[in-house]
Structures are given as C-alpha cells and as structure tokens.
Write a protein that holds these residues in place. Structure first.
Motif, PDB file in Angstrom:
ATOM      1  N   GLU A  54      -2.086   8.362   6.717  1.00  0.00           N
ATOM      2  CA  GLU A  54      -3.282   7.811   6.049  1.00  0.00           C
ATOM      3  C   GLU A  54      -2.852   6.604   5.216  1.00  0.00           C
ATOM      4  O   GLU A  54      -1.911   6.698   4.434  1.00  0.00           O
ATOM      5  CB  GLU A  54      -3.937   8.862   5.150  1.00  0.00           C
ATOM      6  N   TRP A  55      -3.552   5.513   5.403  1.00  0.00           N
ATOM      7  CA  TRP A  55      -3.263   4.289   4.652  1.00  0.00           C
ATOM      8  C   TRP A  55      -4.095   4.281   3.379  1.00  0.00           C
ATOM      9  O   TRP A  55      -5.319   4.352   3.416  1.00  0.00           O
ATOM     10  CB  TRP A  55      -3.570   3.057   5.486  1.00  0.00           C
TER      11      TRP A  55
ATOM     12  N   LEU B 225      -4.466   2.986  10.669  1.00  0.00           N
ATOM     13  CA  LEU B 225      -3.644   4.078  11.184  1.00  0.00           C
ATOM     14  C   LEU B 225      -4.473   5.322  11.481  1.00  0.00           C
ATOM     15  O   LEU B 225      -4.344   5.931  12.535  1.00  0.00           O
ATOM     16  CB  LEU B 225      -2.546   4.433  10.168  1.00  0.00           C
ATOM     17  N   TYR B 226      -5.319   5.683  10.540  1.00  0.00           N
ATOM     18  CA  TYR B 226      -6.015   6.956  10.699  1.00  0.00           C
ATOM     19  C   TYR B 226      -7.120   6.871  11.735  1.00  0.00           C
ATOM     20  O   TYR B 226      -7.753   7.860  12.064  1.00  0.00           O
ATOM     21  CB  TYR B 226      -6.600   7.441   9.361  1.00  0.00           C
TER      22      TYR B 226
ATOM     23  N   PHE C 106       5.933   0.059  11.460  1.00  0.00           N
ATOM     24  CA  PHE C 106       4.692  -0.526  10.966  1.00  0.00           C
ATOM     25  C   PHE C 106       4.631  -1.975  11.458  1.00  0.00           C
ATOM     26  O   PHE C 106       5.276  -2.863  10.903  1.00  0.00           O
ATOM     27  CB  PHE C 106       4.642  -0.475   9.434  1.00  0.00           C
TER      28      PHE C 106
ATOM     29  N   VAL D  12       1.436   4.942   2.205  1.00  0.00           N
ATOM     30  CA  VAL D  12       1.139   5.752   3.390  1.00  0.00           C
ATOM     31  C   VAL D  12       1.338   7.221   3.024  1.00  0.00           C
ATOM     32  O   VAL D  12       2.409   7.606   2.553  1.00  0.00           O
ATOM     33  CB  VAL D  12       2.030   5.364   4.583  1.00  0.00           C
TER      34      VAL D  12
ATOM     35  N   VAL E 153      -1.517  -1.122  10.202  1.00  0.00           N
ATOM     36  CA  VAL E 153      -1.312   0.003   9.292  1.00  0.00           C
ATOM     37  C   VAL E 153      -2.624   0.442   8.667  1.00  0.00           C
ATOM     38  O   VAL E 153      -2.904   1.624   8.510  1.00  0.00           O
ATOM     39  CB  VAL E 153      -0.287  -0.380   8.198  1.00  0.00           C
ATOM     40  N   GLU E 154      -3.490  -0.505   8.304  1.00  0.00           N
ATOM     41  CA  GLU E 154      -4.737  -0.148   7.646  1.00  0.00           C
ATOM     42  C   GLU E 154      -5.660   0.644   8.562  1.00  0.00           C
ATOM     43  O   GLU E 154      -6.572   1.313   8.107  1.00  0.00           O
ATOM     44  CB  GLU E 154      -5.442  -1.418   7.170  1.00  0.00           C
TER      45      GLU E 154
ATOM     46  N   GLY F 227       0.838  -1.194   0.000  1.00  0.00           N
ATOM     47  CA  GLY F 227       0.000   0.000   0.000  1.00  0.00           C
ATOM     48  C   GLY F 227       0.865   1.233   0.000  1.00  0.00           C
ATOM     49  O   GLY F 227       2.088   1.173  -0.149  1.00  0.00           O
TER      50      GLY F 227
END
Length: 987
Positions: free
Chosen positions: A423-424, A399-400, A390, A301, A396-397, A299
C-alpha cells in the motif's frame, strides 16, 4: 477474463496440492524393498545354492538394470530438450548477456566511452586525493576513537593504475522537479594496495584488491539561475563490494575490534553508500546540507506479508530416510531497513499476516527484497528470493490497484511462492484527514508488535550555539539524543566545541501526533553530563503552517544563551482507499458492523468445583488371603487400594506379600460440592484368580483428609497449586477453507498433559460453543494454556501463560483474543479463571497411628539430586534487531566422580519448545572443573515472544555412560524478570 482464469487455475492448484510430510506408505515400501533384496540371499544360503550361480544372477541383473537406466536417461533428456527448447534457448541467451554491460540489454542506457577516457586520465590524481584523505583525515579520526588504536598508521596507499569504469549511463526524464537524475552503472576491479600498521600490538594488515559493481544514482539539485547552474551534487550507491583483505585476523585480535567480523566490516562500509545515506558535494554556499542529505521521503510503503505456499522441504529425519517439511520465516529488505517475520514450525504453507512500514526515498532507485529461510538450530537453509523494484513514482502510487492479492514466484529455488500486498501512503502537509487515518488504524490488526503509523516526523538537526563548558572549564564534545516514545536516535559527535554543527536528519514513525512529543537531549560524549534539553509536543506542529517548525529553540537546563536550531517536519500518512479494489476494502471493514459481546456469559455453575485431594498412606493388620500348598500353609496378601468417587476411579500400586503396607500415594479429583457425595475406598487383594473385598471405608466430603506431606509420593504425583477454569463461548471471522466454504469449527485446549476438544459446530465463520473445561495447574508461573481452532485444517491458535492470570485483580481474564495464524479479524471470546488451592485449611486425621508412623521415619520417596557449581552468563536484547544474545562465559565448582575431572559442555534451550529448534550447545571442555567457554548464541524473537519464554541452561557431562546421569546441573531463567535491554552478566 484472463485474470479470472488465472485465479481459477491458482485456486485449483491450491486445492489439488497436498502437503508434503512423513508418509507411512513410503516407509513401508522402503522396508519391503530392503526385505525383498535380502530374501534371495537368505534362501540361497538356506537351500545351499552354489555361490557362483548367485554371483552370475547378480551380474545379469546389474547389467540389465544399467542398460535400462541408461535408456531411460537418454529418453528423458530427449523429451526435456524437445518440450523446453524455447526456454533452453532463452536461458543460453540470458547467460551470454550476463557479462555484458547495461547498455547492451537496456536500450535507454547509453554507452559513455568518452567518460572512461577522462577517468583513466585523472585516476592518478584521484589516487593522490584518496591517499591524502586516508593519512590526514581518516587515520587521526581512527586514532582518536580508541585508546588501543593510538599507534595506527597507513604505511602504504596505492590506488593502482586501473581506473573505475562507467559501463552505461541513464538519464531520467519523467521527473520534472528542478533536478537532473542520472544512473551510472559502475564497474571497478582495482589493483589497490593499502597497508595499515598498529605498532602497539605489532599488527600489520591491509587491502590488496577491491571489486565494486553496481548502480550509482547522481542527483543534480537544486538547479539555480547562476553559475554553476547546479547547487550541489548528491550521490548514493547500490553496490556489490568485495575486498581482498590481508592480515585481517591479526587486526581483529586487537582489543576493541575483537567483537567485529569480516561481514560486519563489509556491512559498515556498504552502509555509508546505501540509502538513506548520501554523499553531498555543495557547489555554492548557503545550502541546507541536512535537507540535501536527507530530503523528505517520497512516501511510505506499507507491506502486508500474508502467506507462502509450496515451499521447499529442507528438514529430514533418520539421516534423510524420512522427508519432513520446513520451519519457514521471511526477511524483508528495503535499503538498510530490514524486518524479520515470525517462523512457523513444520509447514510448507506459513500464514504470517504481518505488517511492516518502510520509507521510500527515491523512485526509481529502491527495491523490495523478500527472502525466505528454513530456521534450523545450526545454519538456516535458503528457501527462495523475490526482488521487486519500484520502477517509477506513478507506478508505486498505483501499487494497490493490482497488488491487492498478488502471488510472486520465488527465484533460486525449485518451488514456492509468496503472497504480499503493498500500500502506497502519500505524505500530506495538512491535518484534514488525521482523524480519518487514526480511526482506520484502530481497525487494522497485525501480529507485529507496532501498530500502524498515522504520520512520519523528520527532524533536521542543524547546529547549536553557546553550549555550557565541561567541568574544569573544558570545551565539551556535544552529541544529541532525539527520542520519540521508546525510539531513540543519536547524532554524530562534534569534538571540542561549544558551537557544534551536526547537519543531520532523523526520521520517526508516529502513531498519534496528538499525544506524542519529541525529547531532545544535548550531552557530552561521555553521555554523563547533560548540556541542555528540549521537549517539543507534536501537537505544536499540528497547529503550525505546513506542519513544520524551522527556528532556534532555547535549551532548558543550560546556559542563558544556549540554543539549538532545528527544522521539524510532520507529514500525515494517507492511503487513498477510494482506489483500493472493493474486495480488499470489504475485508478491511468486515466484522466491524456487528456489535459483538465484550464478555462471556457463562452458566452460574461455572467455576464452582473444588479440589478433593486423597492421600493413601498405609494399612495395618490386613487379613491374609493367600494360601500355599493347597491351604496347608497360610500366606500373606498382595494389597492395593481402589478409589471410586463421582465416576472417577483410581488404583494404587500393589504391595507384594505385606499385611502392613505403606503406599504414600496421592490422588486428586475435581468435584462439585454436592451434599451426600461419598468417597468409596476398597482395599483389595491382588491374586491371579480373583479380587477379594476387604472392609469398605466411607467418609463424607466434609471429612476429607487434607494432610500435606513434605515427602514426595510413590506414584510420583505432584500436588496441584491451582485450578484453571476455561469457558469457551464463541469465535468471530475464522478463515474460510481452501475451497471457499465456511469451516466446521472445533477447538482443542491443552495444558500440560491434559487435552479437551469441543464439539464441532455447523458450517460457520462465527461458531458458538458455550462449553467450559477445567485443568489442574501444578506450576502457575511456567505452565501455558494452548488453544487451537480447527483439526483437519488449522484456523488459528492462542497461547495464554497462566502467570498472566496471577497479575489480574480477580485472577480472571474475560475478553476477546486475537488468533495467531489466522486472518486479521479472527478472534475468540473466552473466560479463564484461576482458583488457588487452600492448603491452610484444618486437617482432619482419620487415624492417630497413621500420623505417628509418618513422623517416626521417612517414607519411600524419589531422590532428587541438587545441581552443583555455577555458570556465568551474559544476557542482552537488541530492540532494533529483535535479537536475544546469550554469552556463555564459564563454569566453576563443578563436581566430578572421576579424579581426572569432567568433560563438560553447556546446553541452552528456550522453553517452551517441543521441536527443540532453539537448542544450542557449546564446545566440550575436557578434564576441567572450572571450564571457560566464551561462546555467543543469538535468538531472533520479538519482545512480546520473550515475555513468555524462559531460558533453560544445562551443564552436561559429555563422557557420561548410559547408566549415569549426563546432567551436572541445570538452571532456568525467566526472561521477563531480567533487564535484557540494559544487559546483565552474572553467575
């Protein structure tokens, strides 16, 4: 509830903290203490007190002070130990664990002594393989890479008897994707001896000892249903590498290597081991090695670097007596991806508001490192570091979900914290949400040059067939250049073949895949002969299944059978906004619902003023007014001229005892063209008792003298080249105060030495001023209009170079401008209009004798010396590093007043620069009129910043006295007018 309490405590801490700076009270207190210490000595001498008594008193005071300080020190130590006993104990424990292997501190890391025994047994054979690799593979490649290294050879290769050790191993079980994930914690302290010799230059160098520590990720994939079960082994490393060089200085003196350094070699070696670089060992045939070496990223970031607070103060003035602040900037690293933020002068709380995008290849396995530095002219000071790891893909997905407004305390520093948001962005293989992504990106603003990306493109370059031969029927050395917009990547070179196999992958960030395409150029290694090219519109990928093309492509401008095999994969970057907290999403959408005016609506009288230029040249046959000896002797007069027009008053210099004075002065005033307005000029006599009026001259506006003299003026006035009119209408979405209240906003406008301030509006984040101002512009190519909002608390700033108006059709800019140092949505609406003065108008002469007097002889004027000699410079700009490089080579033809030559050096500065932070200088070359410096200087700045900068180069005399000028010559270079990307070297 706990989170609310912590937020409140943070807010109270923010409000309560006062910015550090220069304190006048502290300076006065230091001065008072020094005065108090010296006063008893003065009084003792004044009253003739015995010196023995004075010495005895000082001994008593010193003993008392020493005993008191020792007592206070013991008390502080006891209190500190009592209050932080738990912290002290944990610190001792952590220090004792620091040298232990990973399996002691982490329960999921296992000890593998059996593997170390195996490594010890096979290590001599590993040494034989590495020796063969260096001698038979690496040495020929080095010799072929440069004509200066054709005599290079390895004279000794000994890997020693100390084998590499695996101090712990961890197996990841959370990933179920047909692969096995292992983390090996490596420690190697080897007694390696490698000697290299370059016979052409009689150079010997080598390596004696290597230390390697870190975590190696081993991926076993793909898993197959046949022996050996595992299709390939992929490895990459996060190393700490230390090499003990021998004779490195001699090696770096060889032509072709003299531009390198120890740190550059270490970085080059480490780059082969760090993501996204991988070592792939295939175990079965038929695998796509390029996809194994560079698989699709997990992904992207998006990093929002927002601000920092309470950073340590590193700048001092007056040799440390007065404490200052810092000039902070941040460096962000994710693997080999590095970004540098803009620096802010003299603050401990910078507001960056910048966005960066990084590719995440492996989770876990990658980390975000944020370092903050204080920018200095010589060496930047370290202000702190924070490392975010991470931990897992699921982590991580989300994170926000918790990082929308998170502060992180900096490590290895006494104070400071940094605020960033992550943001992921998931990778979507469909185009259903592309329009939504593009629309959202249009609303996101940032101070970084690149807009947010909507997709990423991964190009797997496999191989080519039947490429054309070179001239002379020789086989080419093919290399491929892949370009998307202004970003170009280059493959490795395959030597002497028409059927090259590259097996490499390249990744590009894409802003709008509907409008962009990828350009592929196949060239010979000399980059001159093109072997074929290919252009693939990215819109073709949008219409293909799975957004990918995996096929042979026919090359244009090549042989009839020439073709290239490429696998291009496009993925849309998707941010799941439904999972973003409501306060963050509201900030992203704030300011978009209201329809704002696109242009200003100034009053009809705006920019109707004109420039009145008044030249005071001379006077003749003035009346004597001074009398000497009680009127018995007639004297002369001390005349000066006073001008009053439209409420503006000017006064010339006083000419002593002269009835025919020559002033040669010039004054300018901006007036509206009102009928009947007059200029009143009173020629006065300057005496100690009174001012006696002489006859008054009146002239109407239509009869103004516009004589343009080529001489300089006694009052050092510089004629204006243009008038700049600024209508400041309103601002939008200004940042709130620290207390959360809306600000009372005012704006300050500065051009040169002229400053204006607007009125203060009532509390509002969207103030309206509707005020206009004018400025006299002397040099439109160099001057800048600086606008800053907020006085007690800065709320944003804006810099408009006046030369930008010269490029506009009507010399007008009327639009919204984004404010630097504010939030994303902060904008200001203004109109800037430039009017160039008309110097070709008809000239009206008031007195013919005055013109005759000007043409008869030169008037007194300031002397301006011309620079002598030339300086040789090299200028270049590296887009990837965002770095301007200036090399000062030499000077020639310098003039000296001494027969022994001149002690010269070169001083550089990027203008405008009030704090002189960009000032650099070379070493001093003594007694040389043609000195050679060959020194390199680097400046970190973006392409947008460079457009408004000019390089000031001054050649100075180091042995100049205070009575003589230290500047031998000076030149200023407009960076916007130099092709820095290609580089230039000129006198």
């Amino acid at each position: 509830e706990n989170r609310m309490q912590s937020d409140k405590s943070d807010a109270m801490e923010t409000e309560g903290s006062t910015p550090k700076g220069i304190s006048a009270v502290a300076v006065l207190w230091t001065f008072g203490k020094c005065l108090g210490a010296l006063l008893p000595v003065y009084l003792a001498g004044y009253y003739r007190v015995s010196s023995s008594l004075l010495v005895f008193g000082m001994m008593v005071y010193t003993g008392w002070k020493h005993a008191r300080e020792a007592k206070e020190t013991r008390l502080r130590s006891a209190m500190q130990l009592l209050n932080s006993e738990e912290e002290y104990t944990s610190m001792r424990v952590s220090k004792s664990k620091r040298g232990l292997p990973a399996w002691v501190s982490f329960p999921d890391v296992e000890k593998v002594e059996w593997l170390n025994k195996v490594l010890q047994q096979v290590w001599p054979f590993v040494g034989q393989y590495l020796e063969k690799l260096l001698v038979e593979t690496i040495a020929p490649s080095i010799r072929a890479s440069s004509a200066h290294l054709q005599t290079l050879s390895f004279t000794k290769v000994d890997m020693g008897d100390k084998a590499m050790k695996v101090v712990g191993i961890k197996a990841h079980t959370e990933n179920d994707r047909g692969q096995v994930l292992l983390d090996l914690y490596i420690s190697y302290v080897g007694n390696v001896e490698i000697d290299v010799e370059v016979k052409r230059y009689f150079c010997k160098a080598g390596v004696k000892g290597i230390q390697l520590h870190g975590m190696m990720r081993v991926i076993l994939e793909p898993l197959i249903g046949d022996v050996p079960i595992v299709g390939a082994v992929t490895m990459f490393f996060h190393p700490k590498l230390d090499i003990n060089w021998t004779g490195l200085t001699n090696l770096l003196d060889i032509p072709g290597l003299n531009v390198m350094s120890d740190s550059m070699i270490m970085d080059a070696i480490a780059s082969f081991l760090v993501l996204p670089n991988r070592l792939v060992v295939p175990l079965v045939s038929g695998l796509h090695l390029a996809q194994l070496r560079s698989p699709l990223p997990r992904g992207v970031v998006r990093i929002h670097l927002l601000e920092a607070q309470n950073l340590a103060a590193k700048d001092n003035y007056v040799k440390g007596v007065i404490a200052g602040l810092s000039d902070p900037y941040a460096i962000l690293r994710v693997g080999p991806q590095t970004f540098t933020s803009k620096h802010f002068d003299n603050t401990d709380s910078p507001k960056w508001e910048e966005i960066y995008e990084v590719i995440v290849h492996e989770v876990p396995g990658q980390e975000l490192e944020v370092e903050v530095y204080d920018k200095d002219p010589d060496q930047d000071d370290f202000l702190g570091r924070y490392i975010y790891i991470f931990m897992s893909l699921v982590y991580v997905e989300s994170l926000y979900d918790w990082l929308s407004s998170q502060w992180f305390t900096l490590k290895e520093t006494p104070s400071g914290r940094v605020h960033f948001r992550l943001e992921w962005l998931a990778l979507l293989p469909v185009t259903d949400r592309l329009e939504q992504v593009l629309k959202r990106n249009e609303s996101v603003t940032s101070k970084t040059a690149d807009p947010p990306s909507s997709a990423i493109l991964v190009v797997y370059l496999d191989k080519a067939e039947a490429l054309p031969m070179k001239k002379g029927n020789k086989e080419p050395n093919p290399v491929v250049q892949l370009s998307v917009q202004d970003i170009t990547r280059e493959s490795k070179t395959c030597y002497t073949t028409i059927n090259p196999e590259w097996e490499e992958a390249f990744t590009f960030f894409i802003q709008d895949p509907r409008k962009q395409d990828i350009d592929i150029q196949v060239k010979d290694a000399d980059r001159v002969q093109t072997l074929g090219n290919l252009t693939i519109p990215l819109s073709r990928l949008l219409s293909s299944s799975n957004l990918s093309l995996d096929q042979w492509f026919q090359l244009d401008n090549s042989g009839s059978a020439s073709r290239i095999y490429i696998n291009a994969v496009l993925r849309i970057l998707w941010l799941d906004e439904e999972r973003i907290p409501s306060d963050v999403s509201s900030n992203l959408e704030s300011g978009m619902s209201k329809q704002l005016p696109q242009q200003t609506s100034p009053h009809p009288s705006f920019a109707t003023e004109g420039l009145l230029r008044i030249h005071i040249l001379a006077g003749q046959n003035l009346v004597p007014k001074d009398n000497l000896m009680g009127g018995m002797v007639k004297g002369k007069s001390d005349p000066y001229v006073k001008i009053n027009i439209g409420g503006v008053e000017f006064m010339s210099n006083v000419i002593k005892e002269n009835l025919n004075p020559v002033w040669n002065e010039m004054y300018e005033v901006v007036l509206r063209p009102l009928s009947g307005q007059e200029v009143q000029m009173d020629t006065l006599l300057f005496t100690l008792q009174n001012n006696n009026l002489l006859p008054t001259w009146l002239c109407s506006m239509s009869q103004v003298l516009q004589l343009q003299s080529l001489q300089s003026y006694q009052n050092k006035a510089v004629p204006s080249a243009a008038l700049l009119f600024v209508h400041l209408e309103r601002a939008h979405s200004l940042p709130l105060k620290k207390s959360g209240k809306e600000p009372k906003a005012g704006a300050e406008l500065v051009l040169g030495e002229t400053t204006y301030k607007t009125k203060l509006c009532e509390r509002s984040a969207n103030p309206q001023w509707n005020e206009y101002f004018y400025f006299l512009v002397h040099d439109p190519t160099h001057q800048m209009l600086v606008l800053s909002s907020g006085w007690d608390q800065p709320m944003g700033s804006l810099v408009i170079p006046v030369k930008e108006l010269l490029a506009e059709p009507q010399l007008v800019l009327d639009q919204w401008f984004h404010l630097d140092g504010a939030v994303f949505e902060s904008q200001i609406l203004l109109r800037a209009e430039l009017k160039v003065t008309n110097t070709s108008a008809h000239t009206h002469v008031l007195h013919s004798k005055m013109v005759d007097m000007i043409s008869a002889g030169p008037l007194p004027c300031a002397a301006f010396g011309c620079g002598s000699g030339q300086v040789k410079l090299s200028l270049s700009y590296a887009s990837q590093k965002r770095q301007l490089t200036v090399i000062v080579h030499a000077c020639r033809g310098l003039l000296s007043q001494s027969k022994d030559g001149v002690d010269s050096y070169v001083s550089l500065m990027l203008l405008p620069d009030k704090s002189k932070a960009t000032k650099r200088k070379t070493a001093v070359k003594k007694r040389d009129l043609d000195p050679e410096y060959n020194e390199k200087f680097e400046y970190d700045l973006s392409m947008d910043e460079m457009r408004f900068k000019r390089l000031s180069v001054s050649v100075k005399n180091n042995s100049a006295s205070f009575r003589s000028r230290d500047i031998i010559g000076q030149v200023q270079i407009e960076l916007a007018q130099v092709d820095l990307i290609s580089g230039v070297t000129e006198w």
